[in-house]
Design an enzyme around this catalytic site. Sequence first.
Site, PDB file in Angstrom:
ATOM      1  N   LYS A 113       2.986   2.603  13.070  1.00  0.00           N
ATOM      2  CA  LYS A 113       1.771   3.180  13.658  1.00  0.00           C
ATOM      3  C   LYS A 113       2.094   3.872  14.976  1.00  0.00           C
ATOM      4  O   LYS A 113       1.519   4.921  15.290  1.00  0.00           O
ATOM      5  CB  LYS A 113       0.704   2.101  13.864  1.00  0.00           C
ATOM      6  N   LYS A 196       3.485   4.697  -1.244  1.00  0.00           N
ATOM      7  CA  LYS A 196       2.406   3.860  -1.729  1.00  0.00           C
ATOM      8  C   LYS A 196       1.058   4.578  -1.584  1.00  0.00           C
ATOM      9  O   LYS A 196       0.847   5.289  -0.602  1.00  0.00           O
ATOM     10  CB  LYS A 196       2.396   2.594  -0.864  1.00  0.00           C
ATOM     11  N   LYS A 199      -4.732   5.302   2.360  1.00  0.00           N
ATOM     12  CA  LYS A 199      -5.708   6.192   2.996  1.00  0.00           C
ATOM     13  C   LYS A 199      -5.040   7.195   3.922  1.00  0.00           C
ATOM     14  O   LYS A 199      -5.531   8.303   4.097  1.00  0.00           O
ATOM     15  CB  LYS A 199      -6.703   5.363   3.817  1.00  0.00           C
TER      16      LYS A 199
END
Length: 360
Positions: A113, A196, A199
């Site tokens: 992140k 994967k 979102k």
Amino acid sequence: MGRKRVFSGIRPTGPIHLGNYLGAIKSWIQLQDRYECIYAIVDYHGMTTPYHPAEMRANVRELLIDYLAAGVDPERSILMVQSAVPEHTELAWILGTVTPIAWLERVPTFKEKAEQHPDYVHLGLLSYGVLMAADIVLYKAEVVPVGEDQLPHLELTREIVRRFHHLFGVRIFPEPQALVPQDTARIMSLTDPEKKMSKTLGPRSLIALSDPPEAIREKIMKAVTDTGPSGERMSPGVANLFQLLKIFGTEEEYRSLRAEYDAGTLRYVNLKRTLADAIIRSLEPFRRRRAELENDPAYLERVLRDGIRRARAIARETMAEVKEACGLLRDEPGLGEAGVAAAAGSKAAGEQAPEAVERR
Ligand code: TRP
């Protein structure tokens, strides 16, 4: 003895997709038979990546509808919103005081992140795992059904639990175990099948459970198939489509298309048409239930109120134990005054002073 507890949660950052469903929610539904389950909408975790405040409340509502339409049963399980139960952040603070920063810097999702959003690296992102540990242990949950990517967070939770117990000389929390579904392989992105389904890769890369049939068809028809020169192995995109067909199609559909592939006669457009039909067909009951729920705001509100009330009752009990162990004032109804009296040095509480905690 009551049933063992299960806790899990999803961030309200957009609609849930096939990857979420097959990776976690499907097992949430099954666990309801044997456990006392608490399924949360973790909005505080949703704040750790950039978001629009105006969209947050709508996302929470949509996620609640998704949970219910997928089969979470509010009669048996507790559905709740993290920020509505303040004990989550209260406990996160306390656990934060026993968590070395080095443990948090090692968490892979923190590093990812931080790379994804270099202008958004903040204390809350670093302590993400502490809040997640608090979510779980607040309810003394023993089983946590999550995707594979969450395993480092579960390991961190167990480490925090051990350290808390060691430092305060108590045993309050079970060490929770992750439950990762074994039977379904990972569902990959439709646009980027090496990654994967998620979102973060955008709406075209995933099938949301709430997608209308036309959108499902369009996304499947545009899914990436062969990316490079065709070798001997099936390309990741085609493998992903077959994987989905195995789950959503009939056995016959899967067998015959697979035979065509093996014979080298398969036209991908046929695979895609069959798959799109199969997904649309499988999601039909979900879509119907969703539409009913959309039209029943009073029911949704009742479910949430009830869930939050039940969650809070458990959370308060745990916090009373935790505060006792840490030597903090107790704020349980009825105990508050005794706690304050003890802190003020009066004997009213009738208790021994807690022993000094040896820190580090
Ligand atoms: N970190 C989880 C995810 O991104 C969401 C989450 C927050 C969670 N708190 C939790 C999952 C507690 C399980 C238990 O998917």
